[in-house]
Design a protein around this motif. Sequence first.
Motif, PDB file in Angstrom:
ATOM      1  N   GLY A 120      27.892  24.110  35.124  1.00  9.10           N
ATOM      2  CA  GLY A 120      27.207  25.158  35.857  1.00  9.10           C
ATOM      3  C   GLY A 120      28.121  26.100  36.615  1.00  9.10           C
ATOM      4  O   GLY A 120      27.646  26.884  37.451  1.00  9.10           O
ATOM      5  N   VAL A 121      29.414  26.050  36.335  1.00 10.58           N
ATOM      6  CA  VAL A 121      30.357  26.939  37.009  1.00 10.58           C
ATOM      7  C   VAL A 121      30.177  28.358  36.492  1.00 10.58           C
ATOM      8  O   VAL A 121      30.072  28.597  35.285  1.00 10.58           O
ATOM      9  CB  VAL A 121      31.814  26.466  36.780  1.00 10.58           C
ATOM     10  N   LYS A 122      30.160  29.318  37.408  1.00 12.88           N
ATOM     11  CA  LYS A 122      30.016  30.718  37.027  1.00 12.88           C
ATOM     12  C   LYS A 122      31.386  31.308  36.673  1.00 12.88           C
ATOM     13  O   LYS A 122      32.420  30.858  37.167  1.00 12.88           O
ATOM     14  CB  LYS A 122      29.381  31.510  38.165  1.00 12.88           C
ATOM     15  N   PHE A 123      31.361  32.343  35.845  1.00 18.39           N
ATOM     16  CA  PHE A 123      32.595  32.974  35.389  1.00 18.39           C
ATOM     17  C   PHE A 123      32.621  34.453  35.752  1.00 18.39           C
ATOM     18  O   PHE A 123      31.614  35.154  35.623  1.00 18.39           O
ATOM     19  CB  PHE A 123      32.751  32.833  33.869  1.00 18.39           C
ATOM     20  N   GLN A 124      33.771  34.912  36.187  1.00 15.17           N
ATOM     21  CA  GLN A 124      34.030  36.338  36.332  1.00 15.17           C
ATOM     22  C   GLN A 124      34.399  36.936  34.982  1.00 15.17           C
ATOM     23  O   GLN A 124      34.028  38.056  34.661  1.00 15.17           O
ATOM     24  CB  GLN A 124      35.174  36.566  37.335  1.00 15.17           C
ATOM     25  N   ASP A 129      35.372  37.520  26.708  1.00 15.53           N
ATOM     26  CA  ASP A 129      35.227  38.838  27.337  1.00 15.53           C
ATOM     27  C   ASP A 129      36.555  39.590  27.324  1.00 15.53           C
ATOM     28  O   ASP A 129      37.621  39.002  27.512  1.00 15.53           O
ATOM     29  CB  ASP A 129      34.768  38.705  28.785  1.00 15.53           C
ATOM     30  N   GLY A 130      36.464  40.911  27.150  1.00 15.58           N
ATOM     31  CA  GLY A 130      37.645  41.754  27.289  1.00 15.58           C
ATOM     32  C   GLY A 130      38.661  41.571  26.173  1.00 15.58           C
ATOM     33  O   GLY A 130      38.408  40.926  25.153  1.00 15.58           O
ATOM     34  N   ARG A 131      39.852  42.144  26.399  1.00 17.04           N
ATOM     35  CA  ARG A 131      40.889  42.118  25.368  1.00 17.04           C
ATOM     36  C   ARG A 131      41.682  40.820  25.364  1.00 17.04           C
ATOM     37  O   ARG A 131      42.126  40.362  24.314  1.00 17.04           O
ATOM     38  CB  ARG A 131      41.849  43.303  25.577  1.00 17.04           C
ATOM     39  N   GLN A 132      41.912  40.263  26.539  1.00 19.04           N
ATOM     40  CA  GLN A 132      42.723  39.048  26.624  1.00 19.04           C
ATOM     41  C   GLN A 132      41.857  37.821  26.356  1.00 19.04           C
ATOM     42  O   GLN A 132      41.034  37.434  27.181  1.00 19.04           O
ATOM     43  CB  GLN A 132      43.385  38.940  27.992  1.00 19.04           C
ATOM     44  N   ILE A 135      42.857  33.931  28.379  1.00 18.15           N
ATOM     45  CA  ILE A 135      42.675  33.623  29.799  1.00 18.15           C
ATOM     46  C   ILE A 135      41.200  33.767  30.154  1.00 18.15           C
ATOM     47  O   ILE A 135      40.458  34.489  29.502  1.00 18.15           O
ATOM     48  CB  ILE A 135      43.518  34.528  30.727  1.00 18.15           C
ATOM     49  N   ALA A 136      40.806  33.059  31.200  1.00 15.06           N
ATOM     50  CA  ALA A 136      39.438  33.168  31.720  1.00 15.06           C
ATOM     51  C   ALA A 136      39.518  33.146  33.236  1.00 15.06           C
ATOM     52  O   ALA A 136      40.530  32.739  33.821  1.00 15.06           O
ATOM     53  CB  ALA A 136      38.572  32.036  31.202  1.00 15.06           C
ATOM     54  N   PHE A 137      38.442  33.592  33.880  1.00 18.18           N
ATOM     55  CA  PHE A 137      38.362  33.553  35.327  1.00 18.18           C
ATOM     56  C   PHE A 137      37.032  32.925  35.736  1.00 18.18           C
ATOM     57  O   PHE A 137      35.968  33.480  35.463  1.00 18.18           O
ATOM     58  CB  PHE A 137      38.467  34.958  35.933  1.00 18.18           C
ATOM     59  N   ALA A 138      37.109  31.755  36.364  1.00 21.82           N
ATOM     60  CA  ALA A 138      35.926  31.100  36.913  1.00 21.82           C
ATOM     61  C   ALA A 138      35.774  31.494  38.378  1.00 21.82           C
ATOM     62  O   ALA A 138      36.671  32.108  38.969  1.00 21.82           O
ATOM     63  CB  ALA A 138      36.054  29.589  36.775  1.00 21.82           C
ATOM     64  N   LEU A 139      34.650  31.146  38.974  1.00 26.87           N
ATOM     65  CA  LEU A 139      34.373  31.439  40.382  1.00 26.87           C
ATOM     66  C   LEU A 139      34.088  30.147  41.123  1.00 26.87           C
ATOM     67  O   LEU A 139      33.323  29.301  40.641  1.00 26.87           O
ATOM     68  CB  LEU A 139      33.173  32.380  40.509  1.00 26.87           C
ATOM     69  N   ASP A 140      34.695  29.988  42.292  1.00 26.72           N
ATOM     70  CA  ASP A 140      34.421  28.792  43.095  1.00 26.72           C
ATOM     71  C   ASP A 140      33.207  29.056  43.995  1.00 26.72           C
ATOM     72  O   ASP A 140      32.630  30.157  43.973  1.00 26.72           O
ATOM     73  CB  ASP A 140      35.684  28.343  43.841  1.00 26.72           C
TER      74      ASP A 140
END
Length: 324
Positions: A120-124, A129-132, A135-140
């Motif tokens: 259930g962790v949300k992602f930025q 997503d995007g070109r890269q 890598i990924a970006f999760a949100l705390d």
Amino acid sequence: MATIDNSFKTNHTCLRVKDPQISTKFYEDNFGLKIYRTFPFPQFNFSLYMLCYNNPSSPYYNNMWADREGILELTHNYGTESDPNYTINNGNVEPHRGFGHICFSVDNIEEACNRLEKNGVKFQKKLTDGRQKDIAFALDPDGYWIELIEHGINKNIGKTDLTTYRLNHTMIRVKDPKKSLQFYKDVLGMKLFSTRVHEGAKFTLYFLGYDHDSNFVENEESKVNQAKRQSVLELTHNWGTESDPNFKGYHNGNAQPQGYGHICISMQNAEKFCNEIEEKFGDELNWSVKFNKGGLKNLAFIKDPDGYSIEIIPSWIFDGENKS
């Protein structure tokens, strides 16, 4: 230059959190960190939660908490958990941009992201997503960005092992990279691991930290080897800020609204180090607290050219040595 010996480490990154119970559980469940030490300071109305990887395979397994890399310090100011108006500045929203993210390197990024989504962790930003796509970006729980990259250690298809995860780096934005690099290299004694130029997006990344190998060559670290490290400092320079008269600078995280706190470096003789850099650089340095002069003893806080705080502590510090 001050004496930089083998005891120098980038020890921890501090983030303020609204509710420590929620945040510690989040990092334990999703990234495998464990609470190693808790420091309550009721006289100052806050507590510190030191989280790290304490696996027997870690080179720091038998070390005290201050003699390690890869510590995440969560700071809780009493009462915020029950204050409906209290929010954290994650450092990525105008006009309070500054701190960018922390980053975990993992064995298998696809499976790590799948596991976070199932939890259930949300992602930025998701991998797709995007070109890269690597890598990924999760949100705390407080909205801090958490980058995920892959180090590939003991990678198994279809699996991810939390015991292989590492707190790889902390990213802050800087106005003038020349001034920032001079500070972190000449004053604090860090070495430049690598530089990555992104011409299309008009920004450059500089990665720094401590390396005591006599064969280490600056600015030649491979992406793969760098992903295996802990507690790297990433400086992000958006082109043009250094010469833009209208650019007012970045938010340091400690001014209101607060969020990011600081990074911390440790060494065997912190008092000697502070005296040496003060003797050499004098009024060029901007101290928040000189060594042993604040309410908490055996530490100092110095500011970098953008006003970000760096804590300086001895690597032997423990509960009984840090009382007011």
